[in-house]
Design a protein around this motif. Structure first.
Motif, PDB file in Angstrom:
ATOM      1  N   LYS A 147       0.811  -1.224   0.000  1.00  0.00           N
ATOM      2  CA  LYS A 147       0.000   0.000   0.000  1.00  0.00           C
ATOM      3  C   LYS A 147       0.838   1.266   0.000  1.00  0.00           C
ATOM      4  CE  LYS A 147      -4.015   0.184   1.635  1.00  0.00           C
ATOM      5  NZ  LYS A 147      -5.338   0.111   2.287  1.00  0.00           N
ATOM      6  N   GLU A 148       1.901   1.264   0.795  1.00  0.00           N
ATOM      7  CA  GLU A 148       2.680   2.492   0.987  1.00  0.00           C
ATOM      8  C   GLU A 148       3.822   2.590  -0.025  1.00  0.00           C
ATOM      9  OE1 GLU A 148       4.954   4.351   4.838  1.00  0.00           O
ATOM     10  OE2 GLU A 148       3.425   2.808   5.165  1.00  0.00           O
ATOM     11  N   HIS A 149       4.638   1.532  -0.090  1.00  0.00           N
ATOM     12  CA  HIS A 149       5.842   1.602  -0.929  1.00  0.00           C
ATOM     13  C   HIS A 149       5.600   1.128  -2.361  1.00  0.00           C
ATOM     14  CE1 HIS A 149       7.278   2.255   3.021  1.00  0.00           C
ATOM     15  NE2 HIS A 149       7.335   0.989   3.372  1.00  0.00           N
ATOM     16  N   LYS A 150       4.473   0.422  -2.558  1.00  0.00           N
ATOM     17  CA  LYS A 150       4.083  -0.048  -3.903  1.00  0.00           C
ATOM     18  C   LYS A 150       5.197  -0.850  -4.590  1.00  0.00           C
ATOM     19  CE  LYS A 150       0.535   3.435  -4.320  1.00  0.00           C
ATOM     20  NZ  LYS A 150      -0.055   2.956  -3.050  1.00  0.00           N
ATOM     21  N   ILE A 151       5.607  -1.899  -3.911  1.00  0.00           N
ATOM     22  CA  ILE A 151       6.708  -2.739  -4.386  1.00  0.00           C
ATOM     23  C   ILE A 151       6.153  -4.023  -5.021  1.00  0.00           C
ATOM     24  CG2 ILE A 151       8.798  -3.980  -3.724  1.00  0.00           C
ATOM     25  CD1 ILE A 151       8.976  -0.915  -3.313  1.00  0.00           C
ATOM     26  N   PRO A 152       6.262  -4.181  -6.337  1.00  0.00           N
ATOM     27  CA  PRO A 152       5.833  -5.444  -6.949  1.00  0.00           C
ATOM     28  C   PRO A 152       6.577  -6.644  -6.350  1.00  0.00           C
ATOM     29  CG  PRO A 152       6.183  -3.775  -8.632  1.00  0.00           C
ATOM     30  CD  PRO A 152       6.705  -3.205  -7.331  1.00  0.00           C
ATOM     31  N   LEU A 153       5.862  -7.765  -6.224  1.00  0.00           N
ATOM     32  CA  LEU A 153       6.411  -8.935  -5.530  1.00  0.00           C
ATOM     33  C   LEU A 153       7.726  -9.432  -6.124  1.00  0.00           C
ATOM     34  CD1 LEU A 153       3.214 -11.061  -4.831  1.00  0.00           C
ATOM     35  CD2 LEU A 153       4.794 -10.152  -3.117  1.00  0.00           C
ATOM     36  N   LYS A 154       7.891  -9.298  -7.435  1.00  0.00           N
ATOM     37  CA  LYS A 154       9.096  -9.863  -8.073  1.00  0.00           C
ATOM     38  C   LYS A 154      10.378  -9.285  -7.467  1.00  0.00           C
ATOM     39  CE  LYS A 154      10.120  -6.776 -11.925  1.00  0.00           C
ATOM     40  NZ  LYS A 154       9.030  -5.820 -12.085  1.00  0.00           N
ATOM     41  N   ASN A 155      10.266  -8.090  -6.868  1.00  0.00           N
ATOM     42  CA  ASN A 155      11.450  -7.493  -6.255  1.00  0.00           C
ATOM     43  C   ASN A 155      11.954  -8.271  -5.046  1.00  0.00           C
ATOM     44  OD1 ASN A 155      11.909  -4.838  -7.770  1.00  0.00           O
ATOM     45  ND2 ASN A 155       9.699  -4.884  -7.406  1.00  0.00           N
ATOM     46  N   PHE A 156      11.062  -9.024  -4.411  1.00  0.00           N
ATOM     47  CA  PHE A 156      11.502  -9.829  -3.273  1.00  0.00           C
ATOM     48  C   PHE A 156      12.363 -10.997  -3.739  1.00  0.00           C
ATOM     49  CE2 PHE A 156       7.930  -7.449  -1.674  1.00  0.00           C
ATOM     50  CZ  PHE A 156       8.412  -7.034  -0.446  1.00  0.00           C
ATOM     51  N   LYS A 157      12.102 -11.467  -4.968  1.00  0.00           N
ATOM     52  CA  LYS A 157      12.970 -12.500  -5.517  1.00  0.00           C
ATOM     53  C   LYS A 157      14.329 -11.891  -5.883  1.00  0.00           C
ATOM     54  CE  LYS A 157      13.688 -15.986  -8.983  1.00  0.00           C
ATOM     55  NZ  LYS A 157      15.069 -15.443  -9.123  1.00  0.00           N
TER      56      LYS A 157
END
Ligand code: HE5
Length: 150
Positions: free
Chosen positions: A94-104
């Motif tokens: 919600k706040e940082h708007k980080i797509p999940l692929k960045n966690f990979k």
């Protein structure tokens, strides 16, 4: 859980990382930004920092420490991480708007840094990738509940 051994394999090499979260955290973020330059733009505070200045930047080290400290909490929770993950997933969606692929992508950076600084071998790096696979799958549930398409 089925991957309990994976948590232990990674935790066995966590000591050298935990010994200096700011230094190792900066190494992780710099590796992420070097391997995937577009990821630096996801950090409003870091967009203006030139490549060569990342290593000496106190804010980069401070945030790297925050990231690794949270990763340490997750590892030590060994899968019993709902209470840790819910706020983490909520803020990143919600706040940082980080797509999940960045966690990979950041997982790959942590693998490289742990390989170099904590002697995490290939089996340990595979274990870390499986652990983070579970973490990201659980974060994805929250992302979906929030309607954020990561
Ligand atoms: O969610 C928070 O606290 C529960 C806010 C502080 C925080 C952020 C912010 C924490 C604890 C983490 N991140 C932890 C974390 C662990 C995983 C492996 N992060 Zn985080 N992040 C924050 C990650 C992964 C990850 C990948 C990417 C691209 N993270 C990001 C980005 C990101 C951003 C932009 C922020 C906001 C704070 C900031 O910009 O600080 C410089």
């Amino acid at each position: 859980s089925l991957i309990m051994g994976d948590f232990d394999l990674v935790l066995k090499c966590w000591g050298p990382i935990e010994a200096d979260y700011p230094k190792n955290g900066a190494l992780v973020l710099i590796r992420l930004f070097t391997d995937h330059p577009e990821t630096q733009k996801l950090f409003p505070k870091f967009v203006g920092i030139a490549k060569g200045d990342l290593a000496g930047n106190a804010a980069v080290a401070a945030h790297g420490a925050v990231v690794l400290k949270k990763l340490g909490e997750l590892l030590k929770a060994k899968g019993d991480h709902a209470a840790i993950l819910k706020p983490l997933a909520t803020s990143h969606a919600k706040e940082h708007k980080i797509p999940l692929k960045n966690f990979k992508l950041i997982t790959d950076a942590v693998c490289k840094v742990m390989g170099e600084k904590a002697a995490l071998d290939a089996a340990g790096q595979d274990a870390l990738r499986r652990v983070m696979g579970v973490v990201v799958a659980d974060m994805e549930k929250t992302y979906k509940e929030l309607g954020f398409v990561g």
